[in-house]
Design an enzyme around this catalytic site. Structure first.
Site, PDB file in Angstrom:
ATOM      1  CG  HIS A   1      48.158  60.900 -11.115  1.00  0.00           C
ATOM      2  ND1 HIS A   1      48.017  60.027 -10.074  1.00  0.00           N
ATOM      3  CD2 HIS A   1      48.632  60.164 -12.154  1.00  0.00           C
ATOM      4  CE1 HIS A   1      48.387  58.811 -10.453  1.00  0.00           C
ATOM      5  NE2 HIS A   1      48.768  58.857 -11.708  1.00  0.00           N
TER       6      HIS A   1
ATOM      7  CG  ASP B   1      45.672  62.004  -8.134  1.00  0.00           C
ATOM      8  OD1 ASP B   1      44.904  61.396  -8.888  1.00  0.00           O
ATOM      9  OD2 ASP B   1      46.890  61.744  -8.009  1.00  0.00           O
TER      10      ASP B   1
ATOM     11  CD  GLU C   1      54.087  52.936 -11.956  1.00  0.00           C
ATOM     12  OE1 GLU C   1      54.349  54.035 -11.427  1.00  0.00           O
ATOM     13  OE2 GLU C   1      53.126  52.239 -11.634  1.00  0.00           O
TER      14      GLU C   1
ATOM     15  CG  ASP D   1      47.464  46.842 -11.316  1.00  0.00           C
ATOM     16  OD1 ASP D   1      47.965  46.442 -10.253  1.00  0.00           O
ATOM     17  OD2 ASP D   1      47.845  47.859 -11.906  1.00  0.00           O
TER      18      ASP D   1
ATOM     19  CG  ASP E   1      46.749  49.288  -7.822  1.00  0.00           C
ATOM     20  OD1 ASP E   1      47.883  48.913  -8.171  1.00  0.00           O
ATOM     21  OD2 ASP E   1      46.023  50.010  -8.533  1.00  0.00           O
TER      22      ASP E   1
ATOM     23  CG  ASP F   1      50.239  53.026  -7.326  1.00  0.00           C
ATOM     24  OD1 ASP F   1      49.074  53.383  -7.096  1.00  0.00           O
ATOM     25  OD2 ASP F   1      50.671  52.802  -8.475  1.00  0.00           O
TER      26      ASP F   1
HETATM   27 MN    MN Z   1      52.068  52.389  -9.842  1.00  0.00          MN
END
Ligand code: MN
Length: 433
Positions: free
Chosen positions: A99, A102, A230, A305, A307, A337
């Site tokens: 991104h 980032d 997404e 979430d 991750d 991710d």
């Molecule tokens: Mn993702």
């Protein structure tokens, strides 16, 4: 060279018997499976945000990870890029994703953000010329800063819509400059907290027009990659508009974009939506919008979430079976991710998380390829629908209810149920996993 990963060797394939932690046991990039190398099948990507920008916070506590590049200056952003490319080299990672937020420091206004982005994108471009790692996709972070608290494209404030559109333009330019193979939109806060203050109709119209503008700009600048959405059902918003693959497809049809936009499917988001990963993959393939995957799981007990890196070969094998049935990736790939746990403080933890995940994915891909090559499952799937191969059955779909009723009476049709054979199919599947 920085000294962040000092002493960590480049990871090489040594085979399942090795006791070396810093080696692949199952991911041999050169190994050919079903006509392609594992590197070509899996197309692994490292996520800049979780690996290099995430401070280790959770809803109850702040930063646990201390990295020498944390801070909002261009010099630190360059140090972060140096470390990132050292990690790509250690892992022989074919791709990365980012991104804007980032990779660049946050500026005081739009112009400074754009200048910072340009400086760092040029810097990353130079690093890529000396590296084998390419850009899988770029994206814009339109959810972290407070200006996005009520959404980006669906924000009631037209100035936020404008800021968001302008930011996406700069991120698409950056993705094109770095040779990105896709551009992703995740509508982190495109949704609502309460219907009491939300105009669903107007927000959908703004989101649809926003996405049309993204597609128009893609063609204008000659970007050849795929535009991907997404899906995620909720969190951070109470309800997110890109709920799941089916919802996104309806949205694309509504705005005439189903031939232009595909999906980037994440396992964790599929679970939050009450689906399996393989369901979302199979549905996207069926609808002709399968693009790429985010390979990160949730915890089945925590309900949010998390991750995490993948750790289950049987689960991932079901996912890659659907990827292979869809014909495999074209511009897409397997993006981690995923973030290490906030107690995983050491540089080694970051490397070994990826090593283990790449091995899990390689084992899963090989199992899925073996099952597909065997053909037994697909033969039984076809046999289940074999009745529809007759001309008479096909003609029925062009018929009408009254004619079909007459036919049922005339022939005395009286269907006899047949087994779905689920357990036998599960046994067959488990021969390969
Ligand atoms: Mn993702």
């Amino acid at each position: 060279m920085t000294d962040f990963f000092k002493g960590i060797p480049q990871i090489r394939y040594e085979g399942p018997q090795t006791t070396n932690e810093f080696a692949f046991r199952h991911y041999n990039p050169e190994e050919v499976v079903a006509g392609k190398t594992l590197a070509e099948h899996l197309r692994f990507a490292i996520a800049w945000w979780h690996s290099f920008a995430w401070p280790g916070g959770d809803p109850f506590g702040g930063q646990t990870l201390q990295r020498p590049w944390f801070g909002d200056t261009l010099d630190l952003a360059k140090l972060k890029a140096d470390v990132a490319f050292e990690m790509f080299d250690i892992l022989q990672a074919p791709f990365f994703c980012f991104h804007d937020a980032d990779i660049r420091p946050e500026g005081k206004d739009f112009a400074e953000n754009t200048r910072n982005l340009k400086t760092i994108v040029d810097y990353i471009g130079e690093k890529m010329t000396g590296s084998n790692t390419k850009l899988l996709w770029g994206t814009a972070n339109l959810f972290s800063h407070r200006r996005f608290m009520s959404g980006a494209a669906t924000n009631p404030d037209p100035e936020v819509f404008a800021w968001s559109a302008a930011t996406v333009k700069t991120c698409m330019d950056a993705t094109l400059q770095l040779g990105g193979q896709n551009y992703v939109l995740w509508g982190g806060r495109e949704g609502y907290e309460t219907l009491l203050n939300t105009d669903l109709t107007q927000e959908a119209e703004h989101a649809g027009r926003f996405l049309q503008m993204v597609v128009e700009y893609k063609h204008k600048i000659g970007f050849k990659g795929a535009i991907l959405i997404e899906p995620k059902p909720q969190e951070p918003s109470k309800h997110q508009y890109d709920y799941d693959v089916a919802t996104v497809y309806g949205f694309l049809k509504r705005f005439g974009l189903e031939g232009e936009v595909k999906v980037n499917i994440e396992q964790g988001h599929a679970i939050l939506a009450g689906h399996s990963f393989e369901h979302e993959l199979a549905l996207a393939a069926s609808l002709g919008i399968f693009g790429s995957i985010d390979m990160n799981r949730n915890d089945y007990q925590s309900g949010w979430d998390t991750d995490q890196f993948p750790d289950s070969v049987p689960e991932m094998a079901r996912a890659y079976y659907e990827v292979l049935r869809a014909g495999g990736f074209t511009t897409g790939g397997t993006n981690f991710d995923a973030k290490i746990r906030r107690q995983s403080l050491d540089p080694e933890d970051l490397i070994l998380a990826h090593v283990g995940a790449m091995d899990v994915c390689a084992r899963a891909l090989k199992a899925a390829a073996a099952a597909l090559e065997d053909g037994g499952l697909e033969a039984q799937r076809r046999a289940r629908y074999a009745g529809w191969e007759t001309a008479e059955a096909k003609a029925m779909l062009g018929s009408d209810l009254a004619s079909i009723e007459a036919m049922v009476r005339e022939k005395g049709i009286n269907p006899e149920p047949r087994s779905g054979r689920q357990e036998r199919l599960e046994n067959l599947w488990n021969r390969f996993v």
